[in-house]
Structure formats: structure tokens, C-alpha cells
Scaffold this active site. Structure first.
Site, PDB file in Angstrom:
ATOM      1  N   ARG A  23      19.111 -21.825  16.246  1.00  0.00           N
ATOM      2  CA  ARG A  23      19.009 -22.321  14.870  1.00  0.00           C
ATOM      3  C   ARG A  23      19.027 -21.211  13.835  1.00  0.00           C
ATOM      4  O   ARG A  23      19.367 -21.433  12.678  1.00  0.00           O
ATOM      5  CB  ARG A  23      17.715 -23.123  14.688  1.00  0.00           C
ATOM      6  N   GLU A  28       7.420 -13.541   9.818  1.00  0.00           N
ATOM      7  CA  GLU A  28       6.361 -13.472   8.817  1.00  0.00           C
ATOM      8  C   GLU A  28       6.577 -12.179   8.044  1.00  0.00           C
ATOM      9  O   GLU A  28       6.553 -11.098   8.635  1.00  0.00           O
ATOM     10  CB  GLU A  28       5.024 -13.464   9.556  1.00  0.00           C
ATOM     11  N   GLN A  47       2.393  -9.193  -8.061  1.00  0.00           N
ATOM     12  CA  GLN A  47       3.696  -9.435  -8.681  1.00  0.00           C
ATOM     13  C   GLN A  47       4.783  -9.260  -7.637  1.00  0.00           C
ATOM     14  O   GLN A  47       4.759  -8.300  -6.865  1.00  0.00           O
ATOM     15  CB  GLN A  47       3.892  -8.442  -9.832  1.00  0.00           C
ATOM     16  N   ASP A  48       5.731 -10.188  -7.593  1.00  0.00           N
ATOM     17  CA  ASP A  48       6.910 -10.077  -6.729  1.00  0.00           C
ATOM     18  C   ASP A  48       8.135  -9.900  -7.616  1.00  0.00           C
ATOM     19  O   ASP A  48       8.272 -10.581  -8.642  1.00  0.00           O
ATOM     20  CB  ASP A  48       7.105 -11.343  -5.885  1.00  0.00           C
ATOM     21  N   ASN A  49       9.032  -9.007  -7.210  1.00  0.00           N
ATOM     22  CA  ASN A  49      10.268  -8.753  -7.943  1.00  0.00           C
ATOM     23  C   ASN A  49      11.449  -8.830  -6.981  1.00  0.00           C
ATOM     24  O   ASN A  49      11.281  -8.607  -5.778  1.00  0.00           O
ATOM     25  CB  ASN A  49      10.245  -7.362  -8.582  1.00  0.00           C
ATOM     26  N   ARG A  59      19.295   2.967  -7.727  1.00  0.00           N
ATOM     27  CA  ARG A  59      18.189   2.672  -8.644  1.00  0.00           C
ATOM     28  C   ARG A  59      17.054   3.635  -8.338  1.00  0.00           C
ATOM     29  O   ARG A  59      16.623   3.759  -7.211  1.00  0.00           O
ATOM     30  CB  ARG A  59      17.725   1.230  -8.478  1.00  0.00           C
ATOM     31  N   HIS A  62      11.823   5.698  -9.535  1.00  0.00           N
ATOM     32  CA  HIS A  62      10.897   5.113 -10.500  1.00  0.00           C
ATOM     33  C   HIS A  62       9.452   5.148 -10.022  1.00  0.00           C
ATOM     34  O   HIS A  62       9.180   5.082  -8.826  1.00  0.00           O
ATOM     35  CB  HIS A  62      11.261   3.649 -10.769  1.00  0.00           C
ATOM     36  N   LYS A  72       3.815  -0.607  -3.452  1.00  0.00           N
ATOM     37  CA  LYS A  72       4.866  -1.600  -3.259  1.00  0.00           C
ATOM     38  C   LYS A  72       5.105  -1.846  -1.777  1.00  0.00           C
ATOM     39  O   LYS A  72       4.973  -0.936  -0.961  1.00  0.00           O
ATOM     40  CB  LYS A  72       6.183  -1.123  -3.882  1.00  0.00           C
ATOM     41  N   HIS A 119       9.998   5.799  -6.201  1.00  0.00           N
ATOM     42  CA  HIS A 119      10.778   4.974  -5.291  1.00  0.00           C
ATOM     43  C   HIS A 119      12.171   4.734  -5.853  1.00  0.00           C
ATOM     44  O   HIS A 119      12.360   4.603  -7.066  1.00  0.00           O
ATOM     45  CB  HIS A 119      10.072   3.624  -5.099  1.00  0.00           C
ATOM     46  N   TYR A 132      10.480  -6.901  -3.614  1.00  0.00           N
ATOM     47  CA  TYR A 132       9.287  -6.082  -3.438  1.00  0.00           C
ATOM     48  C   TYR A 132       8.070  -6.699  -4.086  1.00  0.00           C
ATOM     49  O   TYR A 132       8.147  -7.370  -5.096  1.00  0.00           O
ATOM     50  CB  TYR A 132       9.502  -4.652  -3.923  1.00  0.00           C
ATOM     51  N   LYS A 169      19.713   5.001 -18.213  1.00  0.00           N
ATOM     52  CA  LYS A 169      18.279   5.337 -18.177  1.00  0.00           C
ATOM     53  C   LYS A 169      17.981   6.264 -16.998  1.00  0.00           C
ATOM     54  O   LYS A 169      17.312   7.295 -17.156  1.00  0.00           O
ATOM     55  CB  LYS A 169      17.447   4.067 -18.062  1.00  0.00           C
ATOM     56  N   ASP A 170      18.469   5.919 -15.805  1.00  0.00           N
ATOM     57  CA  ASP A 170      18.186   6.722 -14.615  1.00  0.00           C
ATOM     58  C   ASP A 170      18.901   8.072 -14.650  1.00  0.00           C
ATOM     59  O   ASP A 170      18.384   9.069 -14.138  1.00  0.00           O
ATOM     60  CB  ASP A 170      18.549   5.953 -13.347  1.00  0.00           C
TER      61      ASP A 170
END
Length: 181
Positions: A23, A28, A47-49, A59, A62, A72, A119, A132, A169-170
Site C-alpha cells: 500500500r 512516525e 511552529q511548523d514551516n 537557502r 540562517h 529545528k 542552517h 521543519y 538577501k542571502d
């Protein structure tokens, strides 16, 4: 769940138990009690992003400054990324060091990144969906970073420089200065 220490102090590679059959699969992705028992770290994610990036997107690197630092727990839902953490904790034995690992939809591994670390990640597949959890809320005034291509770290992003897609920005983040931490 298997927890493997990385060369960065208090940074862990998490390998979930994956149950597969005709299937599909089930795993988890987080269990607070197991995580705390295996790492000795008590955490409360608030908080989840999630982001989607196309191939070549880099990216980072940061982090948030005190008092709004974030730990994180990162993972890839679809695609493949090179995930990178840099230890910016002056009192850490791994200060100034980096660690990188492939996270993808097949291995389902996760990386726990402690507070005080920078990160970033690079999308190596056609696209990636990256998720994350954070243990502190994002605070715009505390948003900071260091250059992804700082020669101090010698990070191999596994992408040719001319194929990297980096935000303005980066690109304008400062180089690493150990006296700032």
C-alpha cells in the site's frame, strides 16, 4: 527511531522506523518522549514551516539571534536536499564547524539542529518540499545569517556555482566573523 550524534555538539541525525507494504509506507515523524529519551534534550516545538524549492536553490545560512534563537527538526517530504548546519556557539567544542547530510523522500531522515547554529540547504532534485519544526517563534528583528559560500567553512553544496539560485538577501549576508559570536 534511531538517533545518531553528528560532529556538531547536540546535533542529531534521526532515522525513523518506516513500515512499508504494497500500500505504501507509514512512519512516525516525531515522538516527544522518544526524542527526549534518546537525545536528553527536552523540547517543545511551537511552529511548523514548509517550503518548496526548485533544483539549484540554496537557502541559508540562517539563524535567529538571542533571545529568539530556534532549535529545528528538519526533514524532506519530496525530493532531495543537501542540508547544512554550522555551529555558531562560542562555548561549543564544535564552534565554527559545519556538518552536511543528504535528506530525501527515500531515506526519510531528519536533522535536529540545536539553538545557536546556522542552517541552510540546497535542492539537488528537480524540486524539494522541505519541512521543519521550530521550538521558538520566528522574530523578524532577530533574523540573521552568514554567507552560504563563506570560504571559512568550505561547504561543498554539490551544485556548480553557476547553477545555484540564491536570493538577494542571502547573497548579501555577512561573512563569518568569530568575534561576533
Amino acid at each position: 527511531m534511531k538517533v545518531t550524534p553528528t560532529p556538531i555538539q547536540d546535533c542529531y541525525l534521526i532515522t525513523p522506523d518506516v513500515f512499508q507494504d504494497e500500500r505504501g509506507y507509514f512512519c512516525e515523524t516525531f515522538h516527544k518522549e522518544k526524542f527526549e529519551a534518546l537525545t536528553g534534550i527536552a523540547t517543545d516545538f511551537v511552529q511548523d514551516n514548509q517550503s518548496r524549492s526548485k533544483k539549484g536553490v540554496v537557502r541559508g545560512l540562517h539563524f535567529q539571534t538571542a533571545p529568539h534563537q530556534q532549535a529545528k527538526l528538519v526533514r524532506v517530504i519530496s525530493g532531495q536536499v543537501l542540508d547544512v548546519v554550522v555551529d555558531l556557539r562560542k562555548d561549543s567544542p564544535s564552534f565554527g564547524q559545519h556538518y552536511s547530510v543528504i535528506l530525501d523522500e527515500d531515506n526519510k531522515n531528519q536533522l535536529y539542529i540545536p539553538r545557536g547554529c546556522a542552517h541552510g540547504f540546497a535542492t539537488l532534485s528537480d524540486y524539494s518540499v522541505f519541512a521543519y519544526k521550530c521550538d521558538a517563534f520566528y522574530n523578524r528583528e532577530s533574523d540573521s545569517g552568514i554567507r552560504f559560500d563563506d570560504a571559512t567553512f568550505g561547504i561543498d553544496w554539490r551544485l556548480p556555482k553557476d547553477q545555484m539560485i540564491v536570493s538577494e538577501k542571502d547573497q548579501n549576508l555577512p561573512l563569518f566573523d568569530p568575534t561576533n559570536f
